[in-house]
Design an enzyme around this catalytic site. Structure first.
Site, PDB file in Angstrom:
ATOM      1  N   LYS A   1      39.113  14.684  77.067  1.00  0.00           N
ATOM      2  CA  LYS A   1      37.767  14.335  76.573  1.00  0.00           C
ATOM      3  C   LYS A   1      36.624  15.022  77.321  1.00  0.00           C
ATOM      4  CE  LYS A   1      38.990   9.945  74.517  1.00  0.00           C
ATOM      5  NZ  LYS A   1      38.921   8.487  74.548  1.00  0.00           N
TER       6      LYS A   1
ATOM      7  N   ASP B   1      33.068   6.750  71.206  1.00  0.00           N
ATOM      8  CA  ASP B   1      33.799   5.729  71.986  1.00  0.00           C
ATOM      9  C   ASP B   1      32.910   4.570  72.434  1.00  0.00           C
ATOM     10  OD1 ASP B   1      36.380   6.715  71.961  1.00  0.00           O
ATOM     11  OD2 ASP B   1      36.122   7.898  73.790  1.00  0.00           O
TER      12      ASP B   1
HETATM   13  P1  ATR Z   1      40.386   9.520  79.180  1.00  0.00           P
HETATM   14  O1  ATR Z   1      39.622  10.770  79.039  1.00  0.00           O
HETATM   15  O2  ATR Z   1      41.028   9.145  77.876  1.00  0.00           O
HETATM   16  O3  ATR Z   1      39.629   8.374  79.745  1.00  0.00           O
HETATM   17  P2  ATR Z   1      41.499  10.476  81.650  1.00  0.00           P
HETATM   18  O4  ATR Z   1      40.299  11.324  81.822  1.00  0.00           O
HETATM   19  O5  ATR Z   1      42.840  11.078  81.897  1.00  0.00           O
HETATM   20  O6  ATR Z   1      41.576   9.883  80.175  1.00  0.00           O
HETATM   21  O7  ATR Z   1      41.302   9.185  82.564  1.00  0.00           O
HETATM   22  C1  ATR Z   1      42.306   8.267  82.762  1.00  0.00           C
HETATM   23  C2  ATR Z   1      41.852   7.179  83.731  1.00  0.00           C
HETATM   24  O8  ATR Z   1      42.959   6.306  83.950  1.00  0.00           O
HETATM   25  C3  ATR Z   1      41.429   7.674  85.104  1.00  0.00           C
HETATM   26  O9  ATR Z   1      40.423   6.814  85.621  1.00  0.00           O
HETATM   27  C4  ATR Z   1      42.719   7.520  85.927  1.00  0.00           C
HETATM   28  O10 ATR Z   1      42.509   7.358  87.324  1.00  0.00           O
HETATM   29  P3  ATR Z   1      42.356   8.657  88.308  1.00  0.00           P
HETATM   30  O11 ATR Z   1      40.936   9.129  88.167  1.00  0.00           O
HETATM   31  O12 ATR Z   1      42.662   8.121  89.655  1.00  0.00           O
HETATM   32  O13 ATR Z   1      43.373   9.667  87.829  1.00  0.00           O
HETATM   33  C5  ATR Z   1      43.242   6.236  85.357  1.00  0.00           C
HETATM   34  N1  ATR Z   1      44.697   6.054  85.539  1.00  0.00           N
HETATM   35  C6  ATR Z   1      45.681   6.659  84.861  1.00  0.00           C
HETATM   36  N2  ATR Z   1      46.895   6.247  85.302  1.00  0.00           N
HETATM   37  C7  ATR Z   1      46.649   5.342  86.288  1.00  0.00           C
HETATM   38  C8  ATR Z   1      47.474   4.527  87.133  1.00  0.00           C
HETATM   39  N3  ATR Z   1      48.809   4.567  87.038  1.00  0.00           N
HETATM   40  N4  ATR Z   1      46.855   3.711  88.019  1.00  0.00           N
HETATM   41  C9  ATR Z   1      45.507   3.649  88.113  1.00  0.00           C
HETATM   42  N5  ATR Z   1      44.669   4.391  87.338  1.00  0.00           N
HETATM   43  C10 ATR Z   1      45.232   5.220  86.440  1.00  0.00           C
END
Ligand code: ATR
Length: 286
Positions: free
Chosen positions: A66, A102
C-alpha cells in the site's frame, strides 16, 4: 470488451475482494470482471507497468504494497496523498491515479455497524502499516482526543506518529498522537484510558499467531475492532467478548472501502446488503 478490475498483494489467497466485487458486478449486470493477482515486492514495477500496457481499468492494493506502490503512480487524489498510502488505483486517460478508501471505509463501519464515533475518544491502533496510516489519519480528522500507535517495530510507529502529527498541524486538528512499542510495559496504562482498540495488523488471520498484547488488558470499557475479516471472529475479538467488551469485525470495513472503490471505477453504487449476505454465507461455511 470486458473491463478488468483486480487486486494485487502478497499473499493474496485470503482475499474476499473478488467475491465481493464480482457479486456486485453480476447483480448490476455490468461488463466487468475482478481478478486476484499475487505480486511479490520485486515484481511491483512490472505489475504496475502492466496495468497501463494491458489497459486494466482498476486495481486494489493490499498487504504489503500500500505504501511502496505510490512511487509507480502518475498522480494521487488528496486523500491518498494525505494518508501516504494507496489501496485503489484507476487508469484514467492512460495515467494511473491512486486513491485511498480504507480510512473512510473503516469510519463508515464504525458508525453504521458499531454505532460509535471517534470524536473525543482515546484510541489505540495496533500496527503501523498502510491500513494503520489510513485509519489513524481518519480518526484524527474525526477529532479523536488521542491516538496511540502501538507497533512491533518501534521506529515505524514513530514515523507514523510524526506523519500524523504534521498532518494534524496542517489541518489545525487537535489530536494527540504518540507511538510506543508493542512490548512497552506502559501499554497497559494506555489501555486503562482507551475507549477504542483497533487491530490493523494481519495477526489474527492465522489461529496460531501469538497475541499482540496480553488479552487481560481488555475490559468492558473498550470497543475492540479487528480489520481482519477471516476468520469473522478472530481470537482478539473472542477475548474481547469474554471480557465484556464490545467488538467489531473487519467485514464492514472490507465492504465499505470496497463500495467506495467500486464507485470510483464503475460510477455505480455497490449493492451493499446483497454483497454482505454473500460474504457472510462464505465466511460461515463449515
Ligand atoms: P498494510 O499495508 O496492509 O497495513 P503492512 O504495511 O505490511 O500492511 O503492515 C503490516 C503491519 O502489521 C505492520 O505494522 C507490522 O508490524 P512491523 O511494522 O513491525 O512489521 C504488523 N505485523 C505483521 N505481522 C506481525 C506480527 N506477527 N506481530 C506484530 N505485528 C505484526
Amino acid at each position: 470488451m470486458t473491463n478488468i478490475l483486480g487486486i494485487i498483494g502478497y499473499p493474496i489467497g485470503h482475499t474476499f475482494s473478488p467475491l465481493m466485487h464480482n457479486t456486485a458486478i453480476k447483480h448490476l449486470g455490468l461488463d466487468y470482471i475482478y481478478l486476484p493477482f499475487e505480486v511479490k515486492k520485486e515484481n511491483m514495477a512490472l505489475a504496475i507497468g502492466g496495468l497501463k500496457g494491458l489497459g486494466i481499468n482498476g486495481i486494489n492494493v493490499t498487504i504489503p504494497h500500500k505504501e511502496s506502490v505510490i512511487s509507480y503512480l502518475d498522480n494521487l487524489d488528496d486523500n491518498a496523498r494525505f494518508i501516504g498510502a494507496v489501496n485503489t488505483i484507476k487508469l484514467e486517460d492512460g495515467r494511473l491515479k491512486g486513491y485511498n478508501t480504507d480510512g473512510l471505509g473503516f469510519l463508515k463501519s464504525l458508525k453504521i455497524d458499531a454505532q460509535e464515533n471517534a470524536k473525543g475518544k482515546n484510541i489505540i491502533i495496533l500496527g503501523a502499516g498502510g491500513a494503520a496510516r489510513a485509519i489513524a489519519i481518519q480518526m484524527a480528522l474525526e477529532e479523536a482526543n488521542s491516538i496511540i500507535i502501538a507497533n512491533r517495530t518501534g521506529e515505524r510507529g514513530e514515523e507514523l506518529a510524526v506523519h500524523i502529527n504534521a498532518k494534524c498541524k496542517m489541518q489545525n486538528v487537535k489530536c494527540k498522537v504518540k507511538a510506543i512499542s508493542l512490548r512497552d510495559n506502559s501499554l497497559v496504562e494506555y489501555f486503562k484510558k482507551a475507549d477504542i482498540i483497533i487491530n490493523t495488523t494481519s495477526v489474527g488471520m492465522i489461529d496460531s499467531n501469538t497475541p499482540l498484547f496480553p488479552y487481560n488488558y481488555i475490559s468492558d470499557r473498550h470497543l475492540v475492532c479487528d480489520i481482519v475479516y477471516k476468520p469473522i471472529e478472530t481470537k482478539l475479538l473472542k477475548e474481547a467478548s469474554v471480557r465484556g467488551a464490545r467488538f467489531l469485525n473487519g467485514l464492514g470495513m472490507l465492504i465499505y472501502q470496497g463500495s467506495l472503490s467500486f464507485k470510483i471505477w464503475t460510477g455505480h453504487e455497490m449493492p451493499v446488503e446483497i454483497v454482505k449476505k454473500v460474504l457472510m454465507e462464505e465466511l460461515t461455511k463449515t
